[in-house]
Design an enzyme around this catalytic site. Sequence first.
Site, PDB file in Angstrom:
ATOM      1  N   CYS A  72      46.173  54.464  23.559  1.00  0.00           N
ATOM      2  CA  CYS A  72      44.829  54.207  24.060  1.00  0.00           C
ATOM      3  C   CYS A  72      44.062  55.523  24.177  1.00  0.00           C
ATOM      4  O   CYS A  72      44.542  56.465  24.807  1.00  0.00           O
ATOM      5  CB  CYS A  72      44.889  53.522  25.414  1.00  0.00           C
ATOM      6  N   CYS A  78      41.348  56.869  32.305  1.00  0.00           N
ATOM      7  CA  CYS A  78      41.333  55.560  32.968  1.00  0.00           C
ATOM      8  C   CYS A  78      42.389  55.528  34.062  1.00  0.00           C
ATOM      9  O   CYS A  78      43.469  56.089  33.922  1.00  0.00           O
ATOM     10  CB  CYS A  78      41.602  54.458  31.947  1.00  0.00           C
ATOM     11  N   CYS A  81      46.519  52.881  33.521  1.00  0.00           N
ATOM     12  CA  CYS A  81      47.831  53.098  32.896  1.00  0.00           C
ATOM     13  C   CYS A  81      48.374  54.478  33.262  1.00  0.00           C
ATOM     14  O   CYS A  81      48.041  55.470  32.619  1.00  0.00           O
ATOM     15  CB  CYS A  81      47.733  52.974  31.377  1.00  0.00           C
ATOM     16  N   CYS A 160      40.674  46.731  26.251  1.00  0.00           N
ATOM     17  CA  CYS A 160      41.839  47.245  26.973  1.00  0.00           C
ATOM     18  C   CYS A 160      43.076  46.890  26.162  1.00  0.00           C
ATOM     19  O   CYS A 160      43.239  45.740  25.751  1.00  0.00           O
ATOM     20  CB  CYS A 160      41.933  46.637  28.363  1.00  0.00           C
ATOM     21  N   GLN A 288      49.529  34.770  38.021  1.00  0.00           N
ATOM     22  CA  GLN A 288      50.167  35.962  37.468  1.00  0.00           C
ATOM     23  C   GLN A 288      49.562  36.337  36.115  1.00  0.00           C
ATOM     24  O   GLN A 288      49.290  35.467  35.284  1.00  0.00           O
ATOM     25  CB  GLN A 288      51.670  35.728  37.316  1.00  0.00           C
ATOM     26  N   TYR A 317      52.777  32.008  50.817  1.00  0.00           N
ATOM     27  CA  TYR A 317      51.854  32.718  49.912  1.00  0.00           C
ATOM     28  C   TYR A 317      51.953  32.058  48.527  1.00  0.00           C
ATOM     29  O   TYR A 317      52.186  32.712  47.522  1.00  0.00           O
ATOM     30  CB  TYR A 317      52.174  34.207  49.818  1.00  0.00           C
ATOM     31  N   GLU A 338      49.083  28.812  51.765  1.00  0.00           N
ATOM     32  CA  GLU A 338      48.246  29.835  51.122  1.00  0.00           C
ATOM     33  C   GLU A 338      46.920  29.935  51.884  1.00  0.00           C
ATOM     34  O   GLU A 338      46.353  28.918  52.288  1.00  0.00           O
ATOM     35  CB  GLU A 338      47.994  29.459  49.654  1.00  0.00           C
ATOM     36  N   ASP A 391      56.263  35.131  48.546  1.00  0.00           N
ATOM     37  CA  ASP A 391      55.669  35.960  47.485  1.00  0.00           C
ATOM     38  C   ASP A 391      54.407  36.588  48.065  1.00  0.00           C
ATOM     39  O   ASP A 391      53.287  36.229  47.697  1.00  0.00           O
ATOM     40  CB  ASP A 391      55.354  35.104  46.259  1.00  0.00           C
ATOM     41  N   CYS A 418      55.787  42.474  44.862  1.00  0.00           N
ATOM     42  CA  CYS A 418      55.097  43.369  43.933  1.00  0.00           C
ATOM     43  C   CYS A 418      55.084  44.795  44.463  1.00  0.00           C
ATOM     44  O   CYS A 418      54.456  45.668  43.873  1.00  0.00           O
ATOM     45  CB  CYS A 418      53.672  42.890  43.669  1.00  0.00           C
TER      46      CYS A 418
END
Length: 476
Positions: A72, A78, A81, A160, A288, A317, A338, A391, A418
């Site tokens: 990229c 940016c 990444c 992207c 996701q 969640y 949720e 989650d 995450c």
Amino acid sequence: MYKKNDIVTIKITDQGATGEGIGKAEGYTFFVKDTIIGDLVQVKVIKAKKSYGYARLMKVIEPSQYRVEPPCPIARSCGGCQLQAMQYAQQLKFKQEKVYNNIKRIAGITDFVMNSIIGMEEPFYYRNKAQFPIGKNKEGKIISGFYAGRTHSIIETDTCMLGMWKNNKDINREILQVVKKFMETYGIEPYDEISHEGLVRHILIRLGAQTGQIMVCIVINGKKLPKAENLIEQLLKISGMKDISLNVNTEKSNVILGNRVISLYGNGYIEDYIGDIKFRISPLSFFQVNPKQTRRLYEKALEYANLTGKETVWDLYCGTGTISLFLAKKAKKVLGVEIVPEAIADAKKNAAMNDIENAEFMTGAAEKVVPEYFARYPQRPECRPDVIVVDPPRKGCDEVLLNVMIAMSPKRIVYVSCDSATLARDIRHLNEHGYSLMEITPYDMFGQSVHVECVALLVRGNDSDLNLKTKDNFAN
């Protein structure tokens, strides 16, 4: 010892949690973005503290064996990444070690199965969602792009390399060019964060990986978009366009989406599949971004839940019910919680659309809904569930929720995370209250970035009837 603007040559010997390279000069530690373990680099000091400092990469004198040329052109500027200059195999190693080290350091646990990270076949072109800020460059031209790292300066781009293509077409580029031309034609101004003037803030794009359906949502600093019918006409020329909407965000904040959505075209959602389960996805729904890896992760969560068809399961969640519906096909009953009302509405529709009748969904914060339910109906079977799946967002679980989970005393807790640091913190708390960490499997859901998803299994006491299949212990 060192001061701002000093030029220093260092060898990068370690990698920080957010992807920056770490090296030393005469015992003084430097953190340097865009460097890789093994690099010999020349850097310029940008901030110097007593025992450590931050520096900018000026020149790679001798590249690391793990260094690659980022494909990229804006990878370095940016903020998205952080690891694109690192070989993909090394990215996976970095992420696996990050998870293991957090569990060891924060949770204080080493006696568990750490499975090898599940990587992607193609670590580019995997995202089914993109959010492009809109602004102006120095010449006054309307631009789209991404924010530079730790700033709100837009790095100009129409595409992207992480975004999905459709039928060999760059959908993000095609949509952005249509929107920007529309804005230029009708004199519609992009939003300015400093003056709080201008109309168009962001363009949200979603693509159904299996269905090919496309959603475009224009985030505006106002209540209407002039000449919207002309934009709709142009967007509908793009194959697969199924939903076009406005999102109203008039707040002086960095939050991208507001709470109000105005439909311009379509039903307010697109559809896609994870495995054989169909989902409705609205602009405000969490879904996701990497569908292939999501299916693998959910299958592991289902394996860890070890369901036989007799179990009661809580899914906290739950979002649009993605994990809930996977669980419901194997459980007696699933209860999902949720905080986002639109997501719960989608979850209920998703259950009905897939003819799943044993999933019930509740709106509200998990740390409020579950304790209140447990206090009000302590004798109900669902207050003594067999399995709890969580989650949570990056901040992890609230301690109030962890404590009511412990009081409910499920045999197993399946924790999808995450952020392995908050996962480790919550595992420590659960471990101190009788839950043993059995196994963790990391998943690379976000190739080229420092983020890593993982799923962990905790059991009450030491449940021996787990039938675990994977025993590739990273720790050993």
